[in-house]
Design an enzyme around this catalytic site. Structure first.
Site, mmCIF file in Angstrom:
data_model
loop_
_atom_site.group_PDB
_atom_site.id
_atom_site.type_symbol
_atom_site.label_atom_id
_atom_site.label_comp_id
_atom_site.label_asym_id
_atom_site.label_seq_id
_atom_site.Cartn_x
_atom_site.Cartn_y
_atom_site.Cartn_z
ATOM 1 N N ASP A 256 0.835 -1.198 0.000
ATOM 2 C CA ASP A 256 0.000 0.000 0.000
ATOM 3 C C ASP A 256 0.870 1.248 0.000
ATOM 4 O OD1 ASP A 256 -2.044 -1.721 0.082
ATOM 5 O OD2 ASP A 256 -2.817 -1.115 2.060
ATOM 6 N N GLU B 175 3.876 1.637 -1.284
ATOM 7 C CA GLU B 175 4.433 1.890 -2.626
ATOM 8 C C GLU B 175 3.373 2.490 -3.544
ATOM 9 O OE1 GLU B 175 7.716 -1.386 -3.782
ATOM 10 O OE2 GLU B 175 5.902 -2.180 -2.843
ATOM 11 N N ASP C 256 0.792 4.257 -2.619
ATOM 12 C CA ASP C 256 0.579 5.657 -2.212
ATOM 13 C C ASP C 256 1.665 6.566 -2.781
ATOM 14 O OD1 ASP C 256 -1.659 5.026 -0.900
ATOM 15 O OD2 ASP C 256 -0.761 4.985 1.110
ATOM 16 N N SER D 65 -33.390 -7.537 -21.995
ATOM 17 C CA SER D 65 -33.515 -8.272 -20.733
ATOM 18 C C SER D 65 -33.574 -9.761 -21.070
ATOM 19 C CB SER D 65 -34.736 -7.797 -19.950
ATOM 20 O OG SER D 65 -35.844 -7.785 -20.780
ATOM 21 N N GLU E 277 -23.473 -18.511 -16.089
ATOM 22 C CA GLU E 277 -22.983 -17.376 -15.286
ATOM 23 C C GLU E 277 -23.970 -17.121 -14.162
ATOM 24 O OE1 GLU E 277 -22.771 -13.923 -17.798
ATOM 25 O OE2 GLU E 277 -21.336 -14.832 -19.176
ATOM 26 N N LYS F 23 -26.507 -15.213 -12.076
ATOM 27 C CA LYS F 23 -27.297 -14.017 -12.407
ATOM 28 C C LYS F 23 -27.184 -13.031 -11.253
ATOM 29 C CE LYS F 23 -31.597 -12.405 -14.307
ATOM 30 N NZ LYS F 23 -31.712 -11.200 -13.510
ATOM 31 N N ASP G 15 -27.668 -9.636 -9.028
ATOM 32 C CA ASP G 15 -28.785 -8.766 -8.725
ATOM 33 C C ASP G 15 -28.265 -7.359 -8.457
ATOM 34 O OD1 ASP G 15 -31.412 -8.419 -8.568
ATOM 35 O OD2 ASP G 15 -31.689 -9.341 -6.604
ATOM 36 N N ARG H 31 -28.644 1.135 -17.807
ATOM 37 C CA ARG H 31 -29.436 0.468 -18.837
ATOM 38 C C ARG H 31 -30.665 1.309 -19.185
ATOM 39 N NH1 ARG H 31 -33.870 -2.954 -18.604
ATOM 40 N NH2 ARG H 31 -34.028 -4.325 -20.397
ATOM 41 N N TYR I 295 -20.238 -8.863 -18.540
ATOM 42 C CA TYR I 295 -20.686 -10.137 -19.097
ATOM 43 C C TYR I 295 -21.243 -10.063 -20.520
ATOM 44 C CZ TYR I 295 -24.894 -8.087 -17.005
ATOM 45 O OH TYR I 295 -25.888 -7.229 -16.642
ATOM 46 N N LYS J 252 -25.966 -18.936 -21.580
ATOM 47 C CA LYS J 252 -25.834 -18.261 -22.868
ATOM 48 C C LYS J 252 -25.231 -19.227 -23.874
ATOM 49 C CE LYS J 252 -24.974 -13.926 -20.502
ATOM 50 N NZ LYS J 252 -24.036 -12.874 -20.156
ATOM 51 N N LYS K 98 -34.073 -19.311 -12.941
ATOM 52 C CA LYS K 98 -34.161 -18.743 -11.599
ATOM 53 C C LYS K 98 -34.192 -19.827 -10.523
ATOM 54 C CE LYS K 98 -34.770 -14.297 -12.483
ATOM 55 N NZ LYS K 98 -35.995 -13.646 -12.095
ATOM 56 N N CYS L 96 -66.588 1.208 0.389
ATOM 57 C CA CYS L 96 -65.142 1.413 0.406
ATOM 58 C C CYS L 96 -64.659 1.657 1.836
ATOM 59 C CB CYS L 96 -64.797 2.599 -0.491
ATOM 60 S SG CYS L 96 -63.064 3.086 -0.346
ATOM 61 N N CYS M 178 -63.440 5.624 1.835
ATOM 62 C CA CYS M 178 -64.332 6.779 1.663
ATOM 63 C C CYS M 178 -65.798 6.446 1.883
ATOM 64 C CB CYS M 178 -64.119 7.402 0.290
ATOM 65 S SG CYS M 178 -64.752 6.382 -1.049
ATOM 66 N N CYS N 144 -63.987 0.697 -5.993
ATOM 67 C CA CYS N 144 -64.624 1.834 -5.331
ATOM 68 C C CYS N 144 -64.891 2.828 -6.456
ATOM 69 C CB CYS N 144 -63.664 2.433 -4.306
ATOM 70 S SG CYS N 144 -64.053 4.141 -3.907
ATOM 71 N N CYS O 216 -61.883 9.326 -4.157
ATOM 72 C CA CYS O 216 -61.582 8.577 -2.924
ATOM 73 C C CYS O 216 -60.128 8.850 -2.527
ATOM 74 C CB CYS O 216 -61.811 7.098 -3.175
ATOM 75 S SG CYS O 216 -61.118 6.035 -1.887
HETATM 76 S S1 IVH Z 1 -26.712 -10.848 -20.061
HETATM 77 C C1 IVH Z 1 -28.575 -9.996 -23.853
HETATM 78 N N1 IVH Z 1 -25.651 -11.879 -17.905
HETATM 79 O O1 IVH Z 1 -30.275 -9.448 -15.782
HETATM 80 C C2 IVH Z 1 -28.272 -10.428 -22.497
HETATM 81 N N2 IVH Z 1 -27.410 -10.300 -17.652
HETATM 82 O O2 IVH Z 1 -33.015 -9.910 -16.757
HETATM 83 C C3 IVH Z 1 -28.426 -9.366 -21.505
HETATM 84 N N3 IVH Z 1 -27.991 -9.796 -15.337
HETATM 85 O O3 IVH Z 1 -30.600 -6.574 -17.735
HETATM 86 C C4 IVH Z 1 -27.814 -9.515 -20.241
HETATM 87 N N4 IVH Z 1 -26.517 -11.125 -14.410
HETATM 88 O O4 IVH Z 1 -28.883 -6.483 -15.811
HETATM 89 C C5 IVH Z 1 -26.580 -11.038 -18.396
HETATM 90 N N5 IVH Z 1 -24.624 -12.841 -16.082
HETATM 91 C C6 IVH Z 1 -25.516 -12.011 -16.575
HETATM 92 C C7 IVH Z 1 -26.378 -11.258 -15.747
HETATM 93 C C8 IVH Z 1 -27.318 -10.407 -16.334
HETATM 94 C C9 IVH Z 1 -27.477 -10.254 -14.190
HETATM 95 C C10 IVH Z 1 -29.088 -8.809 -15.435
HETATM 96 C C11 IVH Z 1 -28.892 -7.727 -16.466
HETATM 97 C C12 IVH Z 1 -30.087 -7.812 -17.365
HETATM 98 C C13 IVH Z 1 -31.056 -8.562 -16.534
HETATM 99 C C14 IVH Z 1 -32.001 -9.309 -17.448
#
Ligand code: IVH
Length: 671
Positions: free
Chosen positions: A34, A36, A38, A83, A115, A117, A119, A138, A229, A293, A317, A411, A414, A429, A434
């Site tokens: 650290d 070096e 700095d 998406s 990969e 996913k 969040d 996005r 990604y 993918k 999921k 209701c 109201c 309602c 209301c």
């Molecule tokens: S690929 C064309 N890879 O999930 C493919 N998305 O529900 C587009 N996300 O908008 C995205 N992990 O923000 C890809 N390993 C991953 C991801 C990923 C999370 C998100 C991303 C996208 C959303 C789609």
């Protein structure tokens, strides 16, 4: 030191600091101490101080260089940010393979990359000749916000790409997720609570809130991370496979997920899914599934996309997490359209890190179908951040004292009559004034994605309506400091902030306003579609049902809802009030007026940076159209790789021929 020597040393130091950032923040394997580090940093800062002519926003000393912004600029994505379609079971994943095979007219399996996913918040980083230029959120997939100054503060984002193993491309738009690791999220919430501020609900909200700060100093204090990604457009590089692309990312110093894996059989795919699901809680970040993918890029291109999701990827999921709890009461809740939704109030229970104490039961039919009663023991599920759901009643636990829910005749807010229209499943309602409806309409209006009025949350809206200070969304714009300053817990500072936030929203984007109005069935996507077709509110209001229905994505139900909305006297009054206090701008005016209006395009040969579908969308968004065959009526022929006879015909007819780059320049207005 002479300026020529200084600039050389400055460049050396910048590269060296960035290399060490990469070792530390991306590879987690620092090479120097650290102290070096700095020393290098101090030397660079001193030289830049001495030779301010060489200061550059791309310098590591400038990661937190910029002052606060007034607002974010918009950035259009030259390739839409899509998406993902979801699968929730092995069968649904298999059905995805079948669909893919059917589309391509083949049989068999595909090589996939798995990969986690993530969040977080999807972003795009643009590198030109290896230098980080612009970064954006996005947004709605087409237009995002310019958050370059905030992204620069994230140390795992390289300001320069490394070119040791692969030459850096002329230009590349890399995409990924900005995340906040769980431990940083927890630490941030402790700090927030100590300061008496409200905590973030989850790491995703914390990441989004931190990135969408106008002051980059705040972002810099939040420990954000990024994982890349995907790509948007790119020039000067070719990828054969997705894994090859990730390999390039790594070589350039762009952080990818070490858990990504190449998978060659269905067993590999399902095995990987179970593996990540098992490790889910041990991962440093929130993860709600696995993205699969197709590895081959030519196959990805051949598949293209459908309704804003690629056909070559799917998010599988994890099963929702569940818990057992008790229904304390079932109460009807009045929404913005007057619909009464039965809501179960639950004994608080922790599911996957979130405390759940209420869950919608959707409608009377659902309550009856599930036979949920007050006092019942129930199983509640929560998938990721999705609203919790009562899945089943544990009937064995019934004592006989449980009480069925009865929809009230009037209701609860109201006292007006409740009606059930035709064969609708909903009770409404009928009093449009209301207070519950008014509050919900205002809440929807002020939401992010709508008018985005910061600080005007549920509680203040409730207070304003209950005190008769605000009666509809238009009356917000008449509010003055004096009207609200004496409200309990308000005070001068907060009142000032609220009024400012309201005033700031006066300049309204047409699509956001359309969404904000809360027209039944008009979500953000349809609102945008309308803004792409009409110049303003007046034109939409005049459109017939047939005209509306002719728009892609607008079915008869949506068309009728829009049509009726503009023909209701109450709404017409509200709109004319809003039109007098807002400055409404249509960000898609160009598309409506059409800088390519009436222009016809033909494509021949393969495109490198974008798919045909994407190219077609770009043309259509600017008012043009795409046809298959070359004739005198065609204005442009875009010649990609290995163009066919269409190119010869275009030449013979003297039609303007564009390269892929020229085409992208023309449609996006960039050069
Ligand atoms: S690929 C064309 N890879 O999930 C493919 N998305 O529900 C587009 N996300 O908008 C995205 N992990 O923000 C890809 N390993 C991953 C991801 C990923 C999370 C998100 C991303 C996208 C959303 C789609």
């Amino acid at each position: 030191m002479k300026p020529q020597e200084a600039v050389k040393r400055i460049q050396e130091l910048r590269r060296s600091i960035e290399r060490n950032n990469h070792r530390y923040y991306v590879l987690d394997a620092p090479e120097i101490t650290d102290a070096e580090y700095d020393r290098l940093f101090r030397e660079l800062r001193a030289l830049e101080g001495q030779f301010p002519q060489f200061l550059d926003p791309g310098s590591p000393t400038q990661r937190v260089g910029a002052g606060p912004l007034d607002k974010f600029q918009q950035v259009s994505h030259s390739v839409p940010m899509l998406s993902l379609d979801n699968a929730f079971s092995h069968e649904e994943f298999e059905a995805f393979i079948e669909r893919t095979n059917r589309f391509l007219g083949r049989e068999g399996f595909y090589e996939f990359v798995g990969e986690p996913k993530l969040d977080g918040l999807g972003v795009e980083l643009v590198y030109e000749d290896g230098v980080f230029k612009v970064g954006s959120t996005r947004g709605d997939g087409y237009v995002g916000e310019d958050v370059t100054h905030n992204l620069r503060t994230i140390k795992s984002i390289p300001l320069y790409l490394l070119d040791d193993r692969f030459t850096v491309p002329r230009r590349i738009e890399v995409r990924g997720e900005v995340i906040m690791n769980r431990k940083d999220f927890l630490a941030l919430n402790v700090r927030k609570e100590e300061r008496g501020e409200s905590a973030f609900r989850n790491p995703r909200n914390a990441a989004a809130g931190s990135l969408r700060q106008l002051d980059p100093r705040i972002t810099a204090e939040r420990r954000l991370d990024i994982i890349l990604y995907a790509v948007g457009g790119y020039e000067g590089v070719e990828f054969k496979t997705h894994i090859d692309m990730l390999e390039h990312f790594n070589a350039w110093g762009l952080k990818t997920n070490p858990r990504n894996k190449l998978l060659c059989t269905m067993d590999d795919v399902f095995g990987y899914f179970s593996e990540i699901e098992k490790d889910r809680d041990a991962l440093p970040y929130d993860c709600d599934g696995v993205v699969f993918k197709i590895n081959s890029i030519p196959t990805q291109r051949a598949l293209g996309e459908v309704s804003r999701t690629p056909r070559w990827a799917i998010a599988y999921k994890f099963k929702p997490r569940s818990a057992v709890t008790r229904v304390i009461d079932i109460v009807p809740q009045v929404g913005r359209t007057g619909i009464l939704t039965p809501v179960a109030l639950l004994e608080p229970v922790n599911i996957g890190g979130a405390v759940i104490q209420r869950s919608t039961l959707h409608n009377q039919d659902e309550v009856e179908r599930k036979d949920v009663r007050v006092g019942d023991t129930v199983i509640v599920e929560r998938a990721g951040d999705v609203i919790p759901d009562v899945v089943t009643v544990v009937k064995d636990k019934r004592t006989g004292r449980e009480r069925p829910f009865v929809m009230p005749a009037t209701c609860p807010v109201c006292g007006s009559k409740i009606e059930k229209l035709g064969d609708e499943v909903f009770y409404r309602c009928i009093n449009i004034s209301c207070p519950a409806q008014v509050k919900e309409r205002i809440r929807h209006f002020t939401m992010r994605g709508a008018m985005d009025i910061e600080g005007l949350g549920e509680k203040w809206i409730s207070t304003l309506v209950d005190n008769g200070i605000v009666t509809d969304v238009a009356s917000l714009y008449g509010l003055k400091n004096d009207d609200i300053v004496s409200l309990e817990r308000m005070g001068d500072v907060l009142a000032g902030k609220l009024i400012d936030a309201i005033q700031k929203s006066r300049k309204a984007q047409l699509d956001r306003l359309l969404f904000a109005l809360g027209i039944l069935h008009v979500g953000e996507h349809i609102a945008r579609t309308l803004a792409l077709k009409f110049r303003g509110i007046g034109d939409i209001g005049k459109a017939s049902k047939e005209e509306l229905q002719a728009i892609e994505g607008v079915g008869p139900e949506i068309a009728a809802s829009i049509h009726d909305f503009f023909r209701t006297a109450e709404n017409q009054r509200l709109l004319s009030k809003l039109e007098s206090c807002l400055i409404i701008v249509n960000p898609y005016e160009e598309a409506v007026a059409g800088h390519l209006k009436g222009k016809r395009f033909v494509f021949t040969g393969g495109l490198a940076a974008i798919s045909r579908d994407q190219a077609k969308q770009l043309v259509e968004h600017s008012g043009g159209s795409v046809t298959e065959s070359v004739s005198k009526k065609v204005d442009y022929v875009v010649a990609g790789d290995q163009p066919g006879s269409k190119l010869d015909k275009a030449r013979a007819l003297g039609i303007k021929i564009l390269t892929e780059d020229e085409f992208r320049g023309l449609v996006t207005g960039k050069t």
